[in-house]
Design an enzyme around this catalytic site. Structure first.
Site, short mmCIF file in Angstrom:
data_model
loop_
_atom_site.label_atom_id
_atom_site.label_comp_id
_atom_site.label_asym_id
_atom_site.label_seq_id
_atom_site.Cartn_x
_atom_site.Cartn_y
_atom_site.Cartn_z
N GLY A 1 0.80 -1.23 0.00
CA GLY A 1 0.00 0.00 0.00
C GLY A 1 0.82 1.27 0.00
O GLY A 1 1.99 1.28 -0.39
N GLY B 1 2.32 22.74 5.75
CA GLY B 1 3.38 22.52 6.75
C GLY B 1 2.97 21.44 7.72
O GLY B 1 3.21 21.55 8.92
N ALA C 1 -0.12 4.41 9.69
CA ALA C 1 -0.03 2.99 9.33
C ALA C 1 -0.25 2.08 10.54
O ALA C 1 -1.01 1.10 10.47
CB ALA C 1 1.35 2.72 8.72
N HIS D 1 22.81 4.75 31.91
CA HIS D 1 23.62 5.96 31.69
C HIS D 1 24.87 5.56 30.91
O HIS D 1 25.49 4.56 31.24
CB HIS D 1 24.01 6.55 33.04
P1 NAD Z 1 -1.52 17.04 7.28
O1 NAD Z 1 -2.96 17.11 7.58
O2 NAD Z 1 -0.57 16.53 8.29
O3 NAD Z 1 -0.99 18.52 6.91
C1 NAD Z 1 -1.53 19.29 5.89
C2 NAD Z 1 -1.22 20.74 6.18
O4 NAD Z 1 -1.59 21.50 5.07
C3 NAD Z 1 -1.96 21.29 7.38
O5 NAD Z 1 -1.03 21.87 8.26
C4 NAD Z 1 -2.91 22.33 6.78
O6 NAD Z 1 -3.12 23.44 7.61
C5 NAD Z 1 -2.17 22.72 5.51
N1 NAD Z 1 -3.01 23.20 4.41
C6 NAD Z 1 -4.18 22.69 3.99
N2 NAD Z 1 -4.61 23.38 2.90
C7 NAD Z 1 -3.66 24.31 2.63
C8 NAD Z 1 -3.50 25.31 1.63
N3 NAD Z 1 -4.39 25.48 0.64
N4 NAD Z 1 -2.40 26.11 1.66
C9 NAD Z 1 -1.46 25.93 2.63
N5 NAD Z 1 -1.57 25.01 3.60
C10 NAD Z 1 -2.64 24.21 3.59
O7 NAD Z 1 -1.42 16.28 5.90
P2 NAD Z 1 -0.17 15.68 5.14
O8 NAD Z 1 1.09 16.31 5.62
O9 NAD Z 1 -0.52 15.79 3.70
O10 NAD Z 1 -0.18 14.17 5.60
C11 NAD Z 1 -1.32 13.34 5.31
C12 NAD Z 1 -1.49 12.26 6.34
O11 NAD Z 1 -0.43 11.33 6.23
C13 NAD Z 1 -1.48 12.81 7.74
O12 NAD Z 1 -2.56 12.29 8.46
C14 NAD Z 1 -0.20 12.32 8.32
O13 NAD Z 1 -0.28 12.04 9.71
C15 NAD Z 1 0.09 11.07 7.51
N6 NAD Z 1 1.55 10.92 7.44
C16 NAD Z 1 2.22 10.48 8.53
C17 NAD Z 1 3.59 10.41 8.52
C18 NAD Z 1 4.30 9.92 9.73
O14 NAD Z 1 3.69 9.30 10.57
N7 NAD Z 1 5.57 10.23 9.90
C19 NAD Z 1 4.30 10.81 7.39
C20 NAD Z 1 3.60 11.28 6.31
C21 NAD Z 1 2.22 11.34 6.34
#
Ligand code: NAD
Length: 455
Positions: free
Chosen positions: A38, A175, A314, A438
């Site tokens: 996936g 961000g 995940a 430690h």
């Molecule tokens: P996210 O929801 O984490 O972040 C999207 C961001 O985009 C938000 O901060 C939002 O305010 C901003 N945003 C939305 N529309 C916008 C616009 N038009 N202009 C500017 N900013 C805007 O989504 P993501 O980063 O795309 O990730 C998607 C999902 O995948 C999330 O649920 C995340 O937890 C998951 N993910 C997890 C991991 C991890 O666990 N390390 C890594 C990658 C993704």
């Protein structure tokens, strides 16, 4: 019936559930139209972590002089980094295929459509099962921004493709977690990076102090950050693309780029999955499920990113899938699904579980907060780690740990200890009973628990 359970989708929700289902004696089939693993394995967590690892190594080599090491002329080969990432992904994918063979999970390649509550058509051929589990995941959101279809505008899917994409100047819209991880990768590779975020802070779902520290750190690394900013349009420019946005003062600004990453969230993906006439209840384009992950259609379950209110992680999908098959097999549910640790693999790493101080306050729970900077930690000092902190949130009433936020080296591993304590309702006193070795990064957990203040 041909099967006890048909699972649609072989990501971490589907393949983990399939293996457990077969182990518990259910005759199990998995239908997958793409590659095993996936999003997480093919276009998400794993390839990102491979690229982040390479990027981190590169940064560490470049700063090796601080340790008295001579590492002149350190460089990278973009294509070789991609190949290395692909080898890891291929190997992990092969592991899933082997697991299916070993556990006697039937793997069907094709596109599934649910044609009746117990029937799935796989490329037109009907198979039946007592129950169906949907684990079809999510797809990147494409916001209605003019110019988003221009060449050079990509989502994480393209950046994580086997060939990858290199850009001199990358503008990241969003961000959030994806935005931050790609900012870290491309900046470490020496690329110019600009992040445009609509909310007043980066990682809006995280603890405020984490957002502030991260913004400071990224700025120090030379990443441009625009908060409270609205992207208006993307247009062709002389040297690539221009992202036009309105900044927090309402002024129109322009960020030039040859690549634009749209990282504004992911939407539940179940396009074409239900045949006409089968209409499960949905909310905001995702499947509504009961607390036992049953959709509004009896015998059809769903887990992971495709369900409404999902945390889109995940490990949450895997845990939900296991809980569904345990219930179907009449076995006890062994995992507490209420606490899902969340990690961001930037440098220093970020990890969070349970409530933040602000969430506790909003819920009317008085708390004691223990916080320690990791700067004074011997191991962090020796390894020249970026400054960070560990924050533990205890309920004031009984000093039970209810939340932890970490921003420090190895935070994504260290979070295991507070997660274990939270799930088991341990108190601060119990947390402090453990001797931690430690010198380690983990010692800062003890320090944070010792230094509590009423909030
Ligand atoms: P996210 O929801 O984490 O972040 C999207 C961001 O985009 C938000 O901060 C939002 O305010 C901003 N945003 C939305 N529309 C916008 C616009 N038009 N202009 C500017 N900013 C805007 O989504 P993501 O980063 O795309 O990730 C998607 C999902 O995948 C999330 O649920 C995340 O937890 C998951 N993910 C997890 C991991 C991890 O666990 N390390 C890594 C990658 C993704």
């Amino acid at each position: 019936m041909d099967f006890d359970l048909i699972i649609i989708g072989a990501g971490p929700g589907g393949y983990v559930a399939a293996e457990r289902s077969a182990e518990l004696g259910l005759k199990t089939a998995v239908v997958e139209k793409g590659q095993l693993g996936g999003t997480c394995l093919n276009r998400g967590c794993m390839p990102t972590k491979a690229l982040l690892h390479a990027a981190k190594q590169l940064s560490h080599m470049r700063s090796a002089g601080a340790l008295g090491l001579i590492a002149d002329g350190v460089d990278y080969d973009f294509n070789a980094v991609q190949r290395c990432k692909n080898v890891a992904v291929d190997q992990l994918r092969e592991g899933i295929a082997q697991g299916f063979k070993l556990k006697k999970v039937t793997h069907l390649v094709g596109t599934a459509q649910i044609t009746a509550p117990n029937t799935v058509s796989v490329d037109g051929e009907a198979i039946t099962a007592a129950n169906i589990l949907i684990a079809t995941g999510s797809a990147p959101v494409r916001p209605p921004i003019p110019g988003l279809d221009l060449p050079g505008v990509v989502t994480s899917d393209e950046l994580l493709s086997p060939e990858g994409r290199d850009f001199r100047q990358l503008v990241i819209i969003g961000g959030g977690v994806i935005g931050m991880e790609f900012a870290a990768i491309y900046r470490a590779l020496g690329r110019a990076v600009t992040v445009i975020e609509a909310a007043p802070r980066l990682l809006p779902a995280m603890d405020r102090e984490i957002s502030q520290s991260l913004a400071m750190l990224l700025k120090k690394q030379g990443i441009e950050i625009a908060l409270n900013a609205r992207v208006e349009r993307i247009v062709d420019a002389e040297d690539g693309l221009a992202v036009i946005y309105t900044d927090k003062k309402g002024e129109e600004c322009c960020a030039e780029a040859d690549g634009v990453l749209a990282a504004v969230g992911r939407r539940a993906y179940f396009d074409g999955l239900f045949a006409d006439g089968l209409c499960p209840e949905t909310a905001h384009g995702a499947l509504v499920c009961s607390q036992h992950f049953e959709t509004s259609i009896k015998g059809i379950f769903a887990v992971g990113d495709v369900i409404a209110g999902s945390v889109q992680l995940a490990h949450a999908a895997s845990a939900q899938g296991i809980s569904v098959v345990h219930r179907l097999a009449g076995r006890p549910i062994t995992t507490n699904l209420n606490y899902v640790p969340s990690c961001v693999y930037v440098d220093p790493e970020i990890a969070s579980v349970g409530m933040t101080e602000a969430q506790a306050k909003a819920a009317g729970i008085p708390v004691l907060v223990g916080k320690t900077p990791t700067l004074a930690n011997g191991k962090s000092l020796i390894e020249h780690c970026e400054r960070g902190f560990i924050k533990l949130v205890f309920r004031a009433e009984d000093e039970v740990l209810i939340g932890a936020q970490l921003m420090c080296a190895r935070a994504t591993d260290l979070i295991a200890a507070p997660a274990l304590a939270i799930v088991n309702g341990l108190t601060r006193r119990q947390f402090l009973q453990v001797i931690l070795p430690h010198p380690t990064f983990s010692e800062s957990l003890t320090k944070a628990a010792e230094e509590v203040r009423a909030k």
